[in-house]
Design an enzyme around this catalytic site. Structure first.
Site, PDB file in Angstrom:
ATOM      1  N   HIS A  16       0.833  -1.214   0.000  1.00 60.81           N
ATOM      2  CA  HIS A  16       0.000   0.000   0.000  1.00 60.81           C
ATOM      3  C   HIS A  16       0.865   1.259   0.000  1.00 60.81           C
ATOM      4  CE1 HIS A  16       0.203   1.046   4.383  1.00 60.81           C
ATOM      5  NE2 HIS A  16       0.196  -0.252   4.588  1.00 60.81           N
ATOM      6  N   ASP A  72       6.278   0.935   6.481  1.00 62.30           N
ATOM      7  CA  ASP A  72       4.822   0.770   6.339  1.00 62.30           C
ATOM      8  C   ASP A  72       4.295   1.835   5.388  1.00 62.30           C
ATOM      9  OD1 ASP A  72       2.227  -0.023   6.639  1.00 62.30           O
ATOM     10  OD2 ASP A  72       2.011   0.684   8.691  1.00 62.30           O
ATOM     11  N   GLU A  99      -4.892   2.220   2.697  1.00 61.26           N
ATOM     12  CA  GLU A  99      -4.962   1.075   3.607  1.00 61.26           C
ATOM     13  C   GLU A  99      -5.141   1.539   5.044  1.00 61.26           C
ATOM     14  OE1 GLU A  99      -3.692  -1.910   6.510  1.00 61.26           O
ATOM     15  OE2 GLU A  99      -2.723  -0.006   6.162  1.00 61.26           O
ATOM     16  N   GLU A 100      -4.439   2.631   5.411  1.00 61.65           N
ATOM     17  CA  GLU A 100      -4.316   2.947   6.836  1.00 61.65           C
ATOM     18  C   GLU A 100      -5.609   3.416   7.490  1.00 61.65           C
ATOM     19  OE1 GLU A 100      -2.003   2.041   8.543  1.00 61.65           O
ATOM     20  OE2 GLU A 100      -0.122   2.049   7.438  1.00 61.65           O
ATOM     21  N   ASP A 152       3.174  -6.320   3.486  1.00 65.97           N
ATOM     22  CA  ASP A 152       2.881  -5.197   4.383  1.00 65.97           C
ATOM     23  C   ASP A 152       3.356  -5.510   5.804  1.00 65.97           C
ATOM     24  OD1 ASP A 152       1.938  -2.801   5.389  1.00 65.97           O
ATOM     25  OD2 ASP A 152      -0.141  -3.454   5.505  1.00 65.97           O
ATOM     26  N   HIS A 159       4.090   3.089  12.485  1.00 66.34           N
ATOM     27  CA  HIS A 159       3.235   4.262  12.691  1.00 66.34           C
ATOM     28  C   HIS A 159       3.894   5.346  13.547  1.00 66.34           C
ATOM     29  CE1 HIS A 159      -0.664   1.686  11.937  1.00 66.34           C
ATOM     30  NE2 HIS A 159       0.196   1.633  10.937  1.00 66.34           N
TER      31      HIS A 159
HETATM   32 ZN   LIG Z   1       0.769  -1.165   6.356  1.00 64.92          ZN
END
Ligand SMILES: [Zn+2]
Length: 460
Positions: free
Chosen positions: A279, A291, A325-326, A353, A424
Site C-alpha cells: 500500500h 509501512d 490502507e491505513e 505489508d 506508525h
Molecule cells: Zn501497512
C-alpha cells in the site's frame, strides 16, 4: 528384544514410505527443475544491486509520508505510474478511488498538575479534535476493559489512560481501536493510550481508532511509554494527575486518489492474473518507509526484474499499489468492485505489508493442494533462507477480493523483530532498512510470482 520387534514391524511401513517419497520427489523435480534457472536469475538480479532501496529512498525522501487526502499521496501515485512506464511495464494505469481525508492539525498534551510536564503524543487517526481551548481533566488509569467498566460513573468528565503494556499487536491494538468509544460510553471526555508498540525512546505510535455509533466521539491520542509510566507512577502514589489535551483533528470532504497498476502480460493466458502488492499510502509521521513503501517497491521489483531479464510468464503478473490502507481500506474495496468480473481469473494475490527486513518466506491461505505447490516453489528460495510457508497469508488490501473471489492469498513474511518498534511512528524512515535484506525480499516476491504465473496448470 522390544526394540528389535518394533523395527521389524515398522519395516514394511518404512519401505512403503521411502518408495512413495522417491516417486513424489521425482514428480516434483520434473516441473520444478524448469524453474531453477529463472529463479536463480531473478535472485541474482535482485541481490546484485541496491536498486529497490534507492527507489524507496526517492519515494520517502523526495515525496515523504503519504496520508490519504494529501497532495503527497497523489504525487506518489503519479510518480509510481511514470516510473513503472519507464521500467517498461505494460498496461500501466491508475484506477480512481475516493478516499477519506483526515487532517491531524496542531496537537499537544501536557500534564498540568501536580506539576507541569509536556507529553510526547500523536493523535489517533480518524479522531475528532478538542474544543479550541482543549480538554482538561483528571486522569484515570486502567489496564483492561474489565477494569474500565468497573470504574463506571467514576469516569464521568475524566480522561482515561489505557496503560497496556505491548504484548503483540493483535492483543494490544484492541485498546486503540475500541478504547475511545468504550471510555466515552462511561462519560469520559478524552482518551489516551500507551503507544501500541514495544517501549521505544519516547516514541508515540499513531494508528486508526474505530468509533462506535452508540457512543459520543471523544478525542483520543497515543502517548509515549515514558509518559504513560510517569502518569502511572504519579497515580500509584495517590497524586491527582490532571492532563490538558488539545487537538485540531478533523475530516475534510473525501478526496480523489488511485490504485496504481502495472503488468507483465502473460504470453499464453494473459487474462489469468497473479497480483503482487503493497500500500502506497502511509501515516502522516515518519516517511512510510517500512509501512509500506518497502512493500510497494519489492512487489513492483518483481515485475521490473522480469522485464529486465526478459522473463515473460504464461499468465499476467500485475502489481497493485493500494491507496488508503491505513484509514479506510478503500483501495482494496474499490479493486474488488472494479475487477469483480475477472476475480475468477485471479490465480493468486499477494500483499507485502510486514516490512522488508530479512525475508523468511510466505504466509499462505488456500487449498491444501495449492499450499503443497507453493511449498515446493518456495524451496527455490532456500539459498536466501526465504523458503518457509506458514498458514495465514493475506493482507488488509487483498482480503476483499480474495474472500469474495475465493482466491489463494499470500503475504511476504519477514523477520518481524523490529517492525512494531517503528510502526506508525516518526521513526519509520529508510535508515532502518538494509539494502541487501530488501533486495532479498524483492527476490522472494519475484520468484514466487513468476513461477505461480508460469505453472503449466493454474494454482487451485
Ligand atoms: Zn501497512
Amino acid at each position: 528384544m522390544v526394540r528389535r520387534a518394533i523395527v521389524a514391524s515398522a519395516l514394511p511401513f518404512l519401505v512403503l514410505t521411502s518408495s512413495t517419497t522417491v516417486r513424489a520427489g521425482a514428480e516434483r523435480a520434473t516441473w520444478l527443475d524448469a524453474y531453477r534457472e529463472p529463479a536463480a536469475r531473478i535472485i541474482g538480479e535482485a541481490v546484485g544491486s541496491t536498486f529497490a532501496w534507492q527507489r524507496l529512498s526517492v519515494l520517502t525522501d523526495s515525496i515523504g509520508n503519504r496520508l490519504s487526502g494529501t497532495p503527497a499521496l497523489e504525487r506518489a501515485v503519479a510518480w509510481a505510474a511514470a516510473e513503472m512506464a519507464r521500467d517498461g511495464l505494460e498496461n500501466v494505469h491508475t484506477e480512481k478511488v475516493m478516499v477519506p481525508h483526515w487532517v491531524r492539525g496542531a496537537e499537544s498534551a501536557e500534564i498540568v498538575a501536580p506539576t507541569r510536564h509536556p507529553i510526547v503524543m500523536l493523535g489517533l487517526g480518524d479522531s475528532v479534535g478538542t474544543p479550541p481551548d482543549g480538554v482538561q481533566a483528571d486522569v484515570v488509569v486502567v489496564h483492561t476493559f474489565e477494569e474500565l467498566d468497573a470504574k463506571g460513573s467514576a469516569l464521568r468528565g475524566r480522561i482515561v489512560l489505557f496503560n497496556v503494556t505491548f504484548t503483540n499487536y493483535g492483543e494490544t491494538v484492541r485498546f486503540r481501536s475500541a478504547g475511545p468509544s468504550r471510555a466515552a460510553r462511561l462519560g469520559a471526555v478524552g482518551m489516551l493510550i500507551r503507544a501500541v508498540g514495544p517501549a521505544g525512546l519516547r516514541t508515540p505510535h499513531t494508528g486508526a481508532l474505530q468509533y462506535s455509533n452508540d457512543a459520543p466521539k471523544i478525542p483520543a491520542a497515543a502517548i509515549a511509554s515514558e509518559d504513560a509510566d510517569r502518569i502511572q507512577r504519579m497515580a500509584d502514589r495517590g497524586d491527582k494527575v490532571v492532563v490538558k489535551l488539545a487537538m485540531q483533528a478533523h475530516f475534510e470532504p473525501d478526496a480523489e486518489s488511485a490504485n496504481v497498476v502495472g503488468e507483465i502480460r502473460g504470453r499464453e493466458l494473459p487474462n489469468e492474473v497473479v497480483v503482487v502488492s503493497g500500500h502506497l499510502d502511509s501515516w502522516d509521521v515518519g516517511a512510510g518507509a517500512t509501512d509500506d513503501g518497502g512493500g510497494c517497491v519489492v512487489s513492483w521489483e518483481a515485475l521490473r526484474i522480469m522485464k529486465k531479464l526478459n522473463l515473460r510468464p504464461r499468465r499476467t503478473v500485475r502489481v497493485v499499489l493500494w491507496t488508503n490502507e491505513e484509514n479506510g481500506g478503500r483501495g482494496g474495496l474499490a479493486y474488488r468492485d472494479q475487477h469483480r468480473a475477472e476475480l475468477g481469473n485471479h490465480i493468486m494475490m499477494m500483499e507485502s505489508d510486514s516490512g522488508v527486513f530479512r525475508p523468511l518466506g510466505f504466509g499462505f491461505t488456500g487449498s491444501d493442494q495449492a499450499r503443497d505447490k507453493v511449498r515446493a516453489i518456495a524451496t527455490l528460495l532456500s539459498g536466501i533462507g526465504a523458503d518457509q510457508v506458514t498458514p495465514g497469508g493475506g493482507g488488509a488490501d487483498i482480503t476483499p477480493a480474495t474472500q469474495d473471489g475465493r482466491i489463494p492469498a499470500m503475504s511476504l513474511e519477514v523477520d518481524g523483530s523490529k517492525y512494531f518498534l517503528i510502526h506508525h511512528t516518526p521513526a519509520d524512515t529508510i535508515d532502518k532498512i538494509d539494502p541487501i535484506e530488501m533486495a532479498k525480499c524483492a527476490a522472494t516476491v519475484g520468484v514466487m510470482a513468476y513461477v505461480v504465473a508460469d505453472l503449466p496448470e493454474r494454482l487451485q
